[in-house]
Design an enzyme around this catalytic site. Structure first.
Site, PDB file in Angstrom:
ATOM      1  N   ARG A   1       0.909  -1.155   0.011  1.00  0.00           N
ATOM      2  CA  ARG A   1      -0.033  -0.131   0.152  1.00  0.00           C
ATOM      3  C   ARG A   1       0.875   1.201  -0.030  1.00  0.00           C
ATOM      4  NH1 ARG A   1      -0.813   4.995   2.627  1.00  0.00           N
ATOM      5  NH2 ARG A   1      -0.267   3.825   4.505  1.00  0.00           N
ATOM      6  N   ASP A   2       1.683   1.556   1.145  1.00  0.00           N
ATOM      7  CA  ASP A   2       2.274   2.854   1.267  1.00  0.00           C
ATOM      8  C   ASP A   2       3.377   2.880   0.184  1.00  0.00           C
ATOM      9  OD1 ASP A   2       3.032   5.157   2.097  1.00  0.00           O
ATOM     10  OD2 ASP A   2       3.426   4.711   4.170  1.00  0.00           O
TER      11      ASP A   2
ATOM     12  N   HIS B   1       5.783   4.554  12.622  1.00  0.00           N
ATOM     13  CA  HIS B   1       5.860   4.581  11.088  1.00  0.00           C
ATOM     14  C   HIS B   1       6.566   5.687  10.580  1.00  0.00           C
ATOM     15  CE1 HIS B   1       3.722   4.000   7.138  1.00  0.00           C
ATOM     16  NE2 HIS B   1       4.090   5.222   6.743  1.00  0.00           N
TER      17      HIS B   1
ATOM     18  N   HIS C   1       9.543   7.555   7.842  1.00  0.00           N
ATOM     19  CA  HIS C   1       9.924   7.718   6.561  1.00  0.00           C
ATOM     20  C   HIS C   1      11.397   8.292   6.566  1.00  0.00           C
ATOM     21  CE1 HIS C   1       6.211   7.839   3.979  1.00  0.00           C
ATOM     22  NE2 HIS C   1       5.828   7.314   5.148  1.00  0.00           N
TER      23      HIS C   1
ATOM     24  N   CYS D   1       3.698   9.961   0.352  1.00  0.00           N
ATOM     25  CA  CYS D   1       2.121  10.429   0.378  1.00  0.00           C
ATOM     26  C   CYS D   1       1.905  11.350  -0.724  1.00  0.00           C
ATOM     27  CB  CYS D   1       1.838  11.086   1.835  1.00  0.00           C
ATOM     28  SG  CYS D   1       0.313  11.756   1.914  1.00  0.00           S
TER      29      CYS D   1
ATOM     30  N   ASN E   1       9.545   4.885   2.855  1.00  0.00           N
ATOM     31  CA  ASN E   1       9.348   4.392   4.230  1.00  0.00           C
ATOM     32  C   ASN E   1      10.730   3.771   4.537  1.00  0.00           C
ATOM     33  OD1 ASN E   1       6.369   4.303   5.082  1.00  0.00           O
ATOM     34  ND2 ASN E   1       6.548   3.475   2.833  1.00  0.00           N
TER      35      ASN E   1
END
Length: 314
Positions: A18-19, A211, A213, A244, A253
């Site tokens: 996903r990310d 989370h 980055h 994002c 990430n």
């Protein structure tokens, strides 16, 4: 800070499907997304953020969410997570019958919340609580992430008190955990240690997930600081991809391979197979048509003694 303060095991959440992919310009096939999930499982991942249920005009890479879910391998030991922003997204995820956990997002500032999901910061907290309630009512679980916990791409500094208050409000909805996200990669280890500790105290007994980055190269240091402060769950993306669409300057990430290497070498179990992660890095690099940011993917794991290498090749 001594080694005794560190847990013996960390739960990893693989967010690559996903990310990792959502901000990429190259269109990734549904088959390759499913293959990435399968490879992550083979490498030991047991919680995987597989897709997001958002407007495909806003995030075209996630337009095949339903098809991805339909192709997921049936596993009793794997939790599939779907990111959702509102009630409609929650219902879509629930209707697939393949998602086990809904991931909601609250945003620390009004400007970013409006850009990311068209609502105020307080509105995003209310929406997240509703999503968690829908998940629980459907027999699933819900979790919440506070985006831009360490800094906003539009408003700059974010007060720690604001993030702690949001976490406390989200905790009332009974999620499985609350995550602090460094959406644009501006965090530093001192800030991370302080905020994780404060949020843990505010939401006890719920766990804190983190989370990060790696936009400014502090991602791994921040992971280490977060674990030292008590975080027990870490998001990471195979290859170090990510970003994002609504946060200017957001980059990848922290890489799953890099986090797994660091923690395993430090005696902290992740349940992940580093060799398989490196193999998946190379496969994914071919899919993406470019080298991936992960450092361990380039350098490999810790070198074996020459005698061991010769025995294996004999």
């Amino acid at each position: 800070m001594t080694d005794k303060m560190y847990t013996a095991k960390i739960e990893m959440v693989e967010v690559g499907p996903r990310d990792g992919l959502q901000n990429e310009k190259v269109s990734i096939s549904t088959a390759d997304k499913i293959a990435l999930v399968e490879r992550a499982i083979e490498a030991g991942s047991r919680r995987i953020e597989v897709t997001s249920f958002v407007n495909p005009r806003a995030v075209p890479q996630m337009a095949d969410a339903d098809a991805v879910c339909a192709g997921l391998p049936a596993r009793q030991d794997v939790t599939y997570i779907g990111l959702v922003m509102n009630g409609r997204g929650a219902e879509r995820a629930i209707e697939t019958g393949r998602i086990h956990q809904l991931g909601a997002v609250a945003v620390s500032t009004d400007t970013f919340a409006m850009a990311n999901q068209g609502q105020t910061s307080d509105g995003s907290v209310d929406a997240s609580c509703d999503i968690i309630a829908r998940a629980n009512a459907a027999g699933l679980t819900g979790q919440a992430t506070i985006a831009a916990s360490f800094g906003c791409p539009f408003e700059g500094e974010v007060g720690e008190d604001r993030v702690v208050a949001m976490a406390a409000a989200l905790a009332t909805a009974e999620p499985v955990e609350i995550a602090l996200a460094d959406t644009i990669g501006v965090a530093n280890p001192a800030h991370v240690s302080r905020l994780v500790a404060r949020v843990l105290e505010a939401i006890d007994p719920l766990p804190v997930r983190v989370h990060f980055h790696n936009t400014r190269g502090t991602g791994l240091a921040n992971v280490w600081a977060a674990i030292g402060a008590g975080a027990t769950v870490v998001d990471a993306s195979i290859g170090g991809l990510g970003g994002c669409p609504f946060a200017p300057g957001a980059a990848g990430n922290v890489a799953t391979e890099d986090v797994a290497y660091m923690l395993e070498r430090a005696g902290i179990s992740t349940g992940l197979d580093l060799d398989r992660l490196i193999e998946t890095n190379r496969w994914l690099s071919g899919v993406m048509g470019k080298p991936l940011p992960a450092m361990v993917g380039k350098a490999g794991g810790f070198p074996q003694a020459r005698e061991e290498t010769e025995k294996e090749s004999a």
